[in-house]
Design an enzyme around this catalytic site. Structure first.
Site, PDB file in Angstrom:
ATOM      1  N   GLN A   1      74.690  42.445 103.381  1.00 42.17           N
ATOM      2  CA  GLN A   1      76.137  42.472 102.756  1.00 42.17           C
ATOM      3  C   GLN A   1      76.509  43.911 103.032  1.00 42.17           C
ATOM      4  O   GLN A   1      75.949  44.981 103.504  1.00 42.17           O
ATOM      5  CB  GLN A   1      76.078  42.383 101.241  1.00 42.17           C
ATOM      6  CG  GLN A   1      75.108  43.150 100.766  1.00 42.17           C
ATOM      7  CD  GLN A   1      74.616  42.296  99.257  1.00 42.17           C
ATOM      8  OE1 GLN A   1      75.543  41.551  98.744  1.00 42.17           O
ATOM      9  NE2 GLN A   1      73.503  42.585  98.749  1.00 42.17           N
TER      10      GLN A   1
ATOM     11  N   ASP B   1      71.118  46.174  90.496  1.00 43.62           N
ATOM     12  CA  ASP B   1      71.553  47.563  89.791  1.00 43.62           C
ATOM     13  C   ASP B   1      70.524  47.755  88.936  1.00 43.62           C
ATOM     14  O   ASP B   1      70.725  49.034  88.250  1.00 43.62           O
ATOM     15  CB  ASP B   1      73.052  47.599  89.667  1.00 43.62           C
ATOM     16  CG  ASP B   1      73.291  46.257  88.631  1.00 43.62           C
ATOM     17  OD1 ASP B   1      72.770  46.412  87.540  1.00 43.62           O
ATOM     18  OD2 ASP B   1      73.915  45.211  89.145  1.00 43.62           O
TER      19      ASP B   1
ATOM     20  N   GLU C   1      65.667  40.318  93.351  1.00 48.55           N
ATOM     21  CA  GLU C   1      66.882  40.748  94.292  1.00 48.55           C
ATOM     22  C   GLU C   1      66.728  40.926  95.459  1.00 48.55           C
ATOM     23  O   GLU C   1      65.799  41.463  96.125  1.00 48.55           O
ATOM     24  CB  GLU C   1      66.978  42.327  93.552  1.00 48.55           C
ATOM     25  CG  GLU C   1      68.301  43.129  94.471  1.00 48.55           C
ATOM     26  CD  GLU C   1      69.630  42.269  94.781  1.00 48.55           C
ATOM     27  OE1 GLU C   1      70.090  41.990  93.705  1.00 48.55           O
ATOM     28  OE2 GLU C   1      70.005  42.193  95.920  1.00 48.55           O
TER      29      GLU C   1
ATOM     30  N   GLY D   1      66.375  34.247  95.397  1.00 48.70           N
ATOM     31  CA  GLY D   1      65.913  33.853  94.047  1.00 48.70           C
ATOM     32  C   GLY D   1      65.971  32.290  94.146  1.00 48.70           C
ATOM     33  O   GLY D   1      65.131  31.495  93.631  1.00 48.70           O
TER      34      GLY D   1
ATOM     35  N   ASP E   1      72.087  36.877  87.219  1.00 43.19           N
ATOM     36  CA  ASP E   1      72.997  37.947  87.205  1.00 43.19           C
ATOM     37  C   ASP E   1      73.497  38.042  88.761  1.00 43.19           C
ATOM     38  O   ASP E   1      73.181  38.999  89.310  1.00 43.19           O
ATOM     39  CB  ASP E   1      72.072  39.254  86.886  1.00 43.19           C
ATOM     40  CG  ASP E   1      73.055  40.419  86.983  1.00 43.19           C
ATOM     41  OD1 ASP E   1      74.327  40.417  86.969  1.00 43.19           O
ATOM     42  OD2 ASP E   1      72.514  41.536  86.574  1.00 43.19           O
TER      43      ASP E   1
ATOM     44  N   ASP F   1      79.497  36.825  93.224  1.00 47.92           N
ATOM     45  CA  ASP F   1      80.242  35.477  93.122  1.00 47.92           C
ATOM     46  C   ASP F   1      79.697  34.358  94.002  1.00 47.92           C
ATOM     47  O   ASP F   1      79.199  34.791  94.994  1.00 47.92           O
ATOM     48  CB  ASP F   1      81.919  35.965  93.690  1.00 47.92           C
ATOM     49  CG  ASP F   1      82.338  37.046  92.631  1.00 47.92           C
ATOM     50  OD1 ASP F   1      82.376  36.963  91.495  1.00 47.92           O
ATOM     51  OD2 ASP F   1      83.078  37.982  93.161  1.00 47.92           O
TER      52      ASP F   1
HETATM   53  N1  SPD Z   1      83.220  39.510  90.556  1.00 48.40           N
HETATM   54  C1  SPD Z   1      82.005  40.053  90.441  1.00 48.40           C
HETATM   55  C2  SPD Z   1      81.034  39.187  89.445  1.00 48.40           C
HETATM   56  C3  SPD Z   1      79.701  40.022  89.353  1.00 48.40           C
HETATM   57  C4  SPD Z   1      78.607  39.487  88.625  1.00 48.40           C
HETATM   58  N2  SPD Z   1      77.349  40.081  88.565  1.00 48.40           N
HETATM   59  C5  SPD Z   1      77.246  41.644  88.787  1.00 48.40           C
HETATM   60  C6  SPD Z   1      75.963  42.126  88.669  1.00 48.40           C
HETATM   61  C7  SPD Z   1      75.995  43.453  87.695  1.00 48.40           C
HETATM   62  N3  SPD Z   1      74.659  43.570  87.310  1.00 48.40           N
END
Ligand code: SPD
Length: 281
Positions: A31, A86, A106, A138, A155, A158
């Site tokens: 990405q 993150d 991740e 994952g 987590d 989108d």
């Molecule tokens: N529109 C963004 C949605 C992101 C959701 N995950 C974010 C990861 C943060 N740990």
């Protein structure tokens, strides 16, 4: 410097942030990764044009995605987190003393590296000795797990590109199989204001098909599009609505409280209506 970052949701909606400084910008194997410092929300991680986390408001998302399922389970020991490179969800998870093992899956090692370099207050939990990081897909990882975890947290970014498979019924069924027979699952499930006609009912239906107890809850995250954000919890035995507020210990929160735990499950009528669509044949 008159530099702005624009997050474009669709052809009708975009949000702009004034940038103080660009800290990193690269194409990883998976990405486009951007770290900027914004005037209002501070250091911000952006993947493929979508804000993932900011030091200014990250605590809302990370506390809500972690503590709601972790307090729904009476004794979570082994936790799987998919996405979340993150480290914010890990940071909140390792606050629970009952947790002995955390597996973070991740796919993109460069997200973890960027978080460690630019977002130390979010990524600090990644160095906890209970945490193992797996840089793999994952969807494939979970397909090989059975009866292993007490809590699974999705987590993800989108539902576009590689993350799309994390929002499919087949994935939720695999997650249910990867959990022990009293396991608890939670996923970030986007905003009820966006993609609502198709996405939300489809996701909710998929989770409902995999778990006997399914509950959606909400919080407000200013840097996610439309602000109102949903999570969907699936559980084999424990109902998040039956959690005794007295059992929710103070682990140092900025958003989550025992009252917020319960209040977040109170859904506005239009969200309830969307979910009823999921029950229609
Ligand atoms: N529109 C963004 C949605 C992101 C959701 N995950 C974010 C990861 C943060 N740990």
């Amino acid at each position: 410097m008159n530099l702005w970052f624009t997050e474009t949701e669709n052809s009708n909606l975009a949000v702009k942030y004034h940038i103080k400084k660009v800290l990193a910008h690269k194409k990883t194997q998976y990405q486009e990764l951007l770290v900027v410092e914004t005037e209002r929300f501070g250091r911000t991680l952006i993947l493929d044009g979508a804000i993932q986390t900011t030091v200014g408001d990250e605590y809302v998302y990370h506390e809500m995605i972690a503590h709601v399922p972790l307090f729904t389970h009476p004794q979570p020991k082994k936790v799987l987190i998919i996405g979340g490179g993150d480290g914010g969800t890990v940071r909140e998870t390792v606050k629970h003393q009952s947790v002995k093992e955390v597996h973070l899956v991740e796919i993109d090692p460069e997200v973890v590296a960027a978080a460690k370099e630019y977002l130390p207050e979010i990524s600090c939990g990644l160095s906890d000795p209970r945490v193992t990081i797996h840089h793999t897909d994952g969807i494939k990882f979970i397909a090989h797990c059975k009866d292993e975890y007490d809590v699974i947290i999705i987590d993800s970014s989108d539902p576009i590109g590689p993350a799309l498979g994390l929002f499919r019924a087949e994935f939720y069924a695999n997650a249910a199989r990867a959990l022990k027979d009293d396991g608890v699952f939670v996923a970030q499930t986007e905003s009820p204001w966006l993609n609502f006609e198709i996405m939300l009912p489809e996701i909710y239906h998929g989770i409902k098909a995999a778990f006997p107890i399914t509950r959606m809850y909400l919080c407000n995250i200013p840097t996610y599009p439309c602000g109102m954000w949903s999570f969907t919890l699936g559980s084999k035995q424990y109902d998040p609505l039956k959690v005794d507020p007295a059992t929710i210990s103070d682990l140092g929160y900025r958003y989550y409280t025992p009252q917020v735990h319960h209040a977040s499950f109170a859904l506005p009528q239009f969200v309830q209506d969307l979910l009823h669509q999921a029950d229609r044949p």
